[in-house]
Design a protein around this motif. Structure first.
Motif, PDB file in Angstrom:
ATOM      1  N   ILE A  62      19.822  -1.474 -48.813  1.00 29.97           N
ATOM      2  CA  ILE A  62      18.590  -1.056 -48.145  1.00 29.97           C
ATOM      3  C   ILE A  62      18.569  -1.430 -46.658  1.00 29.97           C
ATOM      4  CG2 ILE A  62      16.076  -1.301 -48.094  1.00 29.97           C
ATOM      5  CD1 ILE A  62      17.017   0.402 -50.382  1.00 29.97           C
ATOM      6  N   PRO A  63      18.891  -2.664 -46.257  1.00 30.84           N
ATOM      7  CA  PRO A  63      18.885  -2.980 -44.823  1.00 30.84           C
ATOM      8  C   PRO A  63      19.768  -2.041 -44.010  1.00 30.84           C
ATOM      9  CG  PRO A  63      18.984  -4.998 -46.102  1.00 30.84           C
ATOM     10  CD  PRO A  63      19.174  -3.861 -47.075  1.00 30.84           C
ATOM     11  N   ALA A  64      20.948  -1.689 -44.563  1.00 30.16           N
ATOM     12  CA  ALA A  64      21.827  -0.754 -43.851  1.00 30.16           C
ATOM     13  C   ALA A  64      21.193   0.629 -43.778  1.00 30.16           C
ATOM     14  CB  ALA A  64      23.181  -0.684 -44.553  1.00 30.16           C
ATOM     15  N   LEU A  65      20.475   0.986 -44.831  1.00 32.04           N
ATOM     16  CA  LEU A  65      19.812   2.291 -44.903  1.00 32.04           C
ATOM     17  C   LEU A  65      18.801   2.470 -43.771  1.00 32.04           C
ATOM     18  CD1 LEU A  65      20.000   4.602 -47.049  1.00 32.04           C
ATOM     19  CD2 LEU A  65      17.939   3.642 -48.071  1.00 32.04           C
ATOM     20  N   THR A  66      18.098   1.404 -43.443  1.00 29.46           N
ATOM     21  CA  THR A  66      17.044   1.497 -42.420  1.00 29.46           C
ATOM     22  C   THR A  66      17.600   1.593 -41.001  1.00 29.46           C
ATOM     23  OG1 THR A  66      16.852  -0.923 -42.275  1.00 29.46           O
ATOM     24  CG2 THR A  66      15.428   0.202 -43.852  1.00 29.46           C
ATOM     25  N   ARG A  67      18.926   1.567 -40.873  1.00 26.77           N
ATOM     26  CA  ARG A  67      19.536   1.681 -39.545  1.00 26.77           C
ATOM     27  C   ARG A  67      20.251   3.012 -39.340  1.00 26.77           C
ATOM     28  NH1 ARG A  67      20.770  -3.805 -40.947  1.00 26.77           N
ATOM     29  NH2 ARG A  67      22.868  -3.193 -41.656  1.00 26.77           N
ATOM     30  N   SER A  93      15.530   9.209 -38.161  1.00 29.06           N
ATOM     31  CA  SER A  93      14.904  10.187 -37.268  1.00 29.06           C
ATOM     32  C   SER A  93      14.170  11.241 -38.091  1.00 29.06           C
ATOM     33  CB  SER A  93      15.964  10.848 -36.392  1.00 29.06           C
ATOM     34  OG  SER A  93      15.396  11.873 -35.597  1.00 29.06           O
ATOM     35  N   ALA A  94      14.795  11.708 -39.169  1.00 27.75           N
ATOM     36  CA  ALA A  94      14.160  12.709 -40.030  1.00 27.75           C
ATOM     37  C   ALA A  94      12.920  12.130 -40.704  1.00 27.75           C
ATOM     38  CB  ALA A  94      15.154  13.197 -41.079  1.00 27.75           C
ATOM     39  N   PHE A  95      12.984  10.865 -41.111  1.00 32.60           N
ATOM     40  CA  PHE A  95      11.819  10.202 -41.721  1.00 32.60           C
ATOM     41  C   PHE A  95      10.650  10.180 -40.739  1.00 32.60           C
ATOM     42  CE2 PHE A  95       9.539   6.079 -41.952  1.00 32.60           C
ATOM     43  CZ  PHE A  95       8.847   6.276 -43.133  1.00 32.60           C
ATOM     44  N   HIS A  96      10.901   9.793 -39.507  1.00 29.80           N
ATOM     45  CA  HIS A  96       9.823   9.750 -38.518  1.00 29.80           C
ATOM     46  C   HIS A  96       9.322  11.150 -38.168  1.00 29.80           C
ATOM     47  CE1 HIS A  96       9.485   5.496 -37.643  1.00 29.80           C
ATOM     48  NE2 HIS A  96      10.794   5.401 -37.741  1.00 29.80           N
ATOM     49  N   GLU A  97      10.208  12.140 -38.254  1.00 27.40           N
ATOM     50  CA  GLU A  97       9.769  13.515 -38.019  1.00 27.40           C
ATOM     51  C   GLU A  97       8.842  13.988 -39.127  1.00 27.40           C
ATOM     52  OE1 GLU A  97       9.925  17.435 -35.990  1.00 27.40           O
ATOM     53  OE2 GLU A  97       9.575  15.307 -35.625  1.00 27.40           O
ATOM     54  N   VAL A  98       9.107  13.560 -40.372  1.00 20.40           N
ATOM     55  CA  VAL A  98       8.191  13.858 -41.483  1.00 20.40           C
ATOM     56  C   VAL A  98       6.817  13.274 -41.188  1.00 20.40           C
ATOM     57  CG1 VAL A  98       7.650  13.218 -43.869  1.00 20.40           C
ATOM     58  CG2 VAL A  98       9.888  14.164 -43.314  1.00 20.40           C
ATOM     59  N   PHE A 103      14.075  12.226 -32.881  1.00 22.69           N
ATOM     60  CA  PHE A 103      14.024  10.830 -32.459  1.00 22.69           C
ATOM     61  C   PHE A 103      15.417  10.215 -32.278  1.00 22.69           C
ATOM     62  CE2 PHE A 103      10.052  11.769 -34.664  1.00 22.69           C
ATOM     63  CZ  PHE A 103       9.124  11.323 -33.741  1.00 22.69           C
ATOM     64  N   LEU A 104      16.461  11.053 -32.232  1.00 22.78           N
ATOM     65  CA  LEU A 104      17.809  10.556 -32.012  1.00 22.78           C
ATOM     66  C   LEU A 104      18.051  10.251 -30.543  1.00 22.78           C
ATOM     67  CD1 LEU A 104      20.122  12.786 -34.260  1.00 22.78           C
ATOM     68  CD2 LEU A 104      19.410  10.426 -34.649  1.00 22.78           C
ATOM     69  N   ILE A 105      18.845   9.237 -30.305  1.00 20.91           N
ATOM     70  CA  ILE A 105      19.232   8.840 -28.952  1.00 20.91           C
ATOM     71  C   ILE A 105      20.746   8.658 -28.924  1.00 20.91           C
ATOM     72  CG2 ILE A 105      19.070   7.050 -27.177  1.00 20.91           C
ATOM     73  CD1 ILE A 105      16.287   6.425 -28.178  1.00 20.91           C
ATOM     74  N   THR A 106      21.395   9.187 -27.908  1.00 20.95           N
ATOM     75  CA  THR A 106      22.836   9.033 -27.743  1.00 20.95           C
ATOM     76  C   THR A 106      23.121   8.047 -26.627  1.00 20.95           C
ATOM     77  OG1 THR A 106      23.181  11.332 -28.433  1.00 20.95           O
ATOM     78  CG2 THR A 106      25.008  10.235 -27.311  1.00 20.95           C
ATOM     79  N   ASP A 107      23.907   7.043 -26.924  1.00 19.13           N
ATOM     80  CA  ASP A 107      24.302   6.069 -25.904  1.00 19.13           C
ATOM     81  C   ASP A 107      25.239   6.756 -24.915  1.00 19.13           C
ATOM     82  OD1 ASP A 107      26.011   4.003 -24.578  1.00 19.13           O
ATOM     83  OD2 ASP A 107      24.783   2.632 -25.780  1.00 19.13           O
ATOM     84  N   PRO A 108      24.883   6.791 -23.629  1.00 18.79           N
ATOM     85  CA  PRO A 108      25.699   7.524 -22.652  1.00 18.79           C
ATOM     86  C   PRO A 108      27.104   6.953 -22.469  1.00 18.79           C
ATOM     87  CG  PRO A 108      24.014   6.214 -21.558  1.00 18.79           C
ATOM     88  CD  PRO A 108      23.720   6.162 -23.009  1.00 18.79           C
ATOM     89  N   GLU A 109      27.285   5.681 -22.773  1.00 20.52           N
ATOM     90  CA  GLU A 109      28.597   5.056 -22.571  1.00 20.52           C
ATOM     91  C   GLU A 109      29.498   5.182 -23.792  1.00 20.52           C
ATOM     92  OE1 GLU A 109      28.099   1.051 -21.284  1.00 20.52           O
ATOM     93  OE2 GLU A 109      26.998   1.593 -19.468  1.00 20.52           O
ATOM     94  N   LEU A 162      25.132   7.221 -31.838  1.00 21.40           N
ATOM     95  CA  LEU A 162      23.769   7.657 -32.097  1.00 21.40           C
ATOM     96  C   LEU A 162      22.912   6.508 -32.604  1.00 21.40           C
ATOM     97  CD1 LEU A 162      24.173  11.108 -33.918  1.00 21.40           C
ATOM     98  CD2 LEU A 162      23.343  10.711 -31.603  1.00 21.40           C
ATOM     99  N   SER A 163      21.638   6.532 -32.245  1.00 19.00           N
ATOM    100  CA  SER A 163      20.630   5.630 -32.803  1.00 19.00           C
ATOM    101  C   SER A 163      19.321   6.418 -32.829  1.00 19.00           C
ATOM    102  CB  SER A 163      20.489   4.360 -31.957  1.00 19.00           C
ATOM    103  OG  SER A 163      20.074   4.671 -30.637  1.00 19.00           O
ATOM    104  N   TYR A 164      18.282   5.811 -33.350  1.00 22.92           N
ATOM    105  CA  TYR A 164      16.983   6.482 -33.343  1.00 22.92           C
ATOM    106  C   TYR A 164      15.964   5.538 -32.737  1.00 22.92           C
ATOM    107  CZ  TYR A 164      15.160   3.542 -37.071  1.00 22.92           C
ATOM    108  OH  TYR A 164      14.720   2.464 -37.774  1.00 22.92           O
ATOM    109  N   SER A 165      14.897   6.091 -32.175  1.00 20.21           N
ATOM    110  CA  SER A 165      13.875   5.241 -31.558  1.00 20.21           C
ATOM    111  C   SER A 165      12.562   5.999 -31.415  1.00 20.21           C
ATOM    112  CB  SER A 165      14.351   4.776 -30.174  1.00 20.21           C
ATOM    113  OG  SER A 165      13.336   4.033 -29.521  1.00 20.21           O
ATOM    114  N   THR A 166      11.462   5.251 -31.587  1.00 20.76           N
ATOM    115  CA  THR A 166      10.126   5.781 -31.301  1.00 20.76           C
ATOM    116  C   THR A 166       9.504   5.007 -30.144  1.00 20.76           C
ATOM    117  OG1 THR A 166       9.126   4.289 -32.936  1.00 20.76           O
ATOM    118  CG2 THR A 166       9.769   6.487 -33.705  1.00 20.76           C
TER     119      THR A 166
END
Length: 549
Positions: A372-377, A383-388, A443-449, A453-457
């Motif tokens: 579960i902890p890995a799932l939340t990352r 991103s899809a969850f927050h879009e829901v 809500f996806l974010i791409t690290d420019p370097e 991918l990560s997600y953020s609100t």
């Protein structure tokens, strides 16, 4: 009194009716004309704002015809989004970010500017105790005395325990939430393992099938196994009560909502008897188990200690337990349904499901369970969850105005109430591009370097608040999220699930729909949190033989 022939009687009745209708009609016409004139003057007399000057104004009052009732009927329209569409049209036309209506005799302000919503969350001049007491009496069937004990205006500083401390320790700490989620997943998986029909596979109504299993797993993980052993039909009463919750909150007379009151009373009565049974099987002194069959999770036992501390009647205790269960159940379940349907739907982008599955594989343990902890990352899944939550939450953050205050540019007076509707901000094209479209990558974010991918609100402030905000933010939000993601992962990793068809309701009954007829939002009162699902997705589900369960 002399007898009258039929024509004379009809004439007399007509005269009396006309004598009543005419003055009422004149009063309504005068009220509407008067409020319309004031409204037009208010919305048009809007001075230009300068960057260095903050202009504070009372939100314009929407015109209405019926004194006292105001715009209550329009607000109570059960076509979800219709009232917000009207409000948005006013906002677009006149450039305001807040409006007022008369709602059941009280001036109510709808604020949907991001800075106004943020100020609402931070203000100490706003509270919720009076509204909570209204909910306690109408929705939970508490007596007024119990409602004041459960929801006092101010917490007693001498109290050994408060709801805030209790939630902080048992719903917001990682260790406590992980224990709750572990029990939920254990119970949910046990149901799947016991379902022999899943071995050969079959076609199901996805959401209905899901609802019953999540209900049992959530209820058991929180309240223990004894409640559903005592009352296997508790879910029937609960669902009828849940569907009528807002009708009860608005004080619909019992004559017009008999089923709602019957379901409420049945739920509370069953919880009373369950509580009494649990009190007869207390935890031994010195012991503090994570979970017991009679009282459930540790947070439930702590809540029951709080009930006794506040001297609540057993009826009041049962009502408070009912709304606590609802806080966990009522939003997580439809959120899971919406997310799963989008993942499985032929209307989604062709690679959405495959990318989700690729993420989920990284959280799969060898025994078929989920990390579960890995799932939340996981970026795309979260991103899809927050879009829901952005698209399908119709939440009203409601506050009572205890003393007059300016919420940025919106001035509200003591005794009025304020509402911040997520529908207006979550679907604002100034905040979100293509706001009416489900975009799982929003809500996806791409690290420019690194390109990772990560997600953020972060940075969305008063634009995005599916769990409310401020002091009253939903305390069950962490557990609810883990429930949703855990359920989705458990099903997709251990079962082959394929879309079969959409089914929709027509005048002639239920019938098959086209592949583009994704379920829509179910009708209901405004502010119904995660909205219901109108329409059916049918899928074929079969246990994967390669996974040891």
């Amino acid at each position: 009194m002399p007898d009258m022939d039929r024509p004379t009687l009809l004439s007399t009745l007509g005269t009396l009716t006309f004598g009543l209708v005419l003055p009422i009609g004149l009063i309504c016409a005068f009220t509407y004309l008067k409020t319309l004139i004031y409204y037009q003057l208010d919305v048009r007399n809007r001075p230009d704002c300068k960057e260095d000057i903050q202009i504070v104004r009372t939100p314009p009052l929407i015109p209405y015809a019926m004194p006292g009732l105001g715009s209550t009927i329009a607000f109570s329209n059960q076509t979800v989004g219709s009232f917000w569409a009207f409000l948005k049209a006013q906002a677009d036309r006149y450039g305001h970010e807040a409006f007022s209506i008369i709602l059941a005799g009280k001036r109510t302000h709808f604020i949907f500017s991001d800075d106004g919503v943020s100020a609402l969350f931070k203000s100490r001049q706003l509270s919720r105790a009076a509204l909570d007491r209204q909910l306690a009496v109408n929705v939970l069937g508490m007596c007024k005395e119990d409602s004041f004990k459960a929801f006092p205006d101010r917490n007693d500083e001498k109290e050994k325990m408060t709801t805030e401390r209790l939630h902080s320790e048992h719903l917001l700490s990682s260790a406590a939430v992980n224990l709750l989620t572990e029990k939920f997943m254990e119970t949910f998986r046990a149901q799947l393992d016991d379902d022999i029909d899943l071995t050969d596979g079959g076609e199901i109504n996805l959401y209905d099938w899901l609802w019953h299993r999540i209900f049992r797993a959530s209820t058991t993980s929180l309240a223990g196994s004894k409640l559903l052993e005592m009352y296997p039909d508790f879910d029937v009463d609960y669902r009828a009560w849940e569907d009528s919750l807002l009708a009860l909150l608005f004080g619909t007379p019992r004559l017009f909502a008999r089923q709602a009151y019957r379901a409420r009373d049945a739920c509370v009565e069953k919880l009373e008897k369950w509580l009494q049974t649990g009190y007869q099987h207390p935890v031994k002194d010195g012991e503090n188990p994570d979970w017991t069959p009679y009282s459930g999770a540790r947070i439930m036992r702590r809540r029951h200690d709080l009930y006794k501390q506040r001297d609540l009647s057993i009826h009041g205790q049962a009502g408070w337990d009912l709304i606590f269960l609802a806080g966990i159940l009522s939003n997580a379940t439809p959120a899971t349904g919406w997310l799963l349907m989008h993942i499985l739907s032929p209307t989604s982008t062709f690679d959405f499901r495959s990318r989700i599955m690729q993420e989920l594989q990284s959280c799969k343990r060898s025994n078929g369970s989920v990390d579960i902890p890995a799932l939340t990352r996981l970026p795309l899944l979260n991103s899809a969850f927050h879009e829901v939550l952005r698209l399908y939450v119709d939440l009203l953050v409601v506050r009572q105005v205890d003393s007059s205050v300016a919420l940025r540019t919106h001035y509200v007076n003591q005794g009025e109430q304020v509402m911040a509707p997520t529908w207006m901000t979550h679907r604002n094209p100034a905040f979100f591009e293509r706001p009416d479209v489900f975009d799982p990558e929003r809500f996806l974010i791409t690290d420019p370097e690194t390109g990772m991918l990560s997600y953020s609100t972060a940075g969305l402030g008063g634009k995005y608040f599916p769990f409310g905000g401020g002091h009253y933010m939903c305390p069950g939000r962490v557990f609810a999220k883990q429930e949703v993601l855990g359920t989705v992962a458990m099903l997709l990793l251990n079962f082959d699930i394929t879309f079969t068809k959409f089914v929709k309701h027509t005048k002639g009954g239920w019938e098959a729909a086209g592949k583009n007829d994704f379920p829509t939002i179910k009708n209901g009162f405004a502010g119904n949190q995660v909205v219901g699902i109108e329409g059916v997705m049918r899928v074929h589900i079969k246990r994967r033989p390669s996974v040891s369960t």
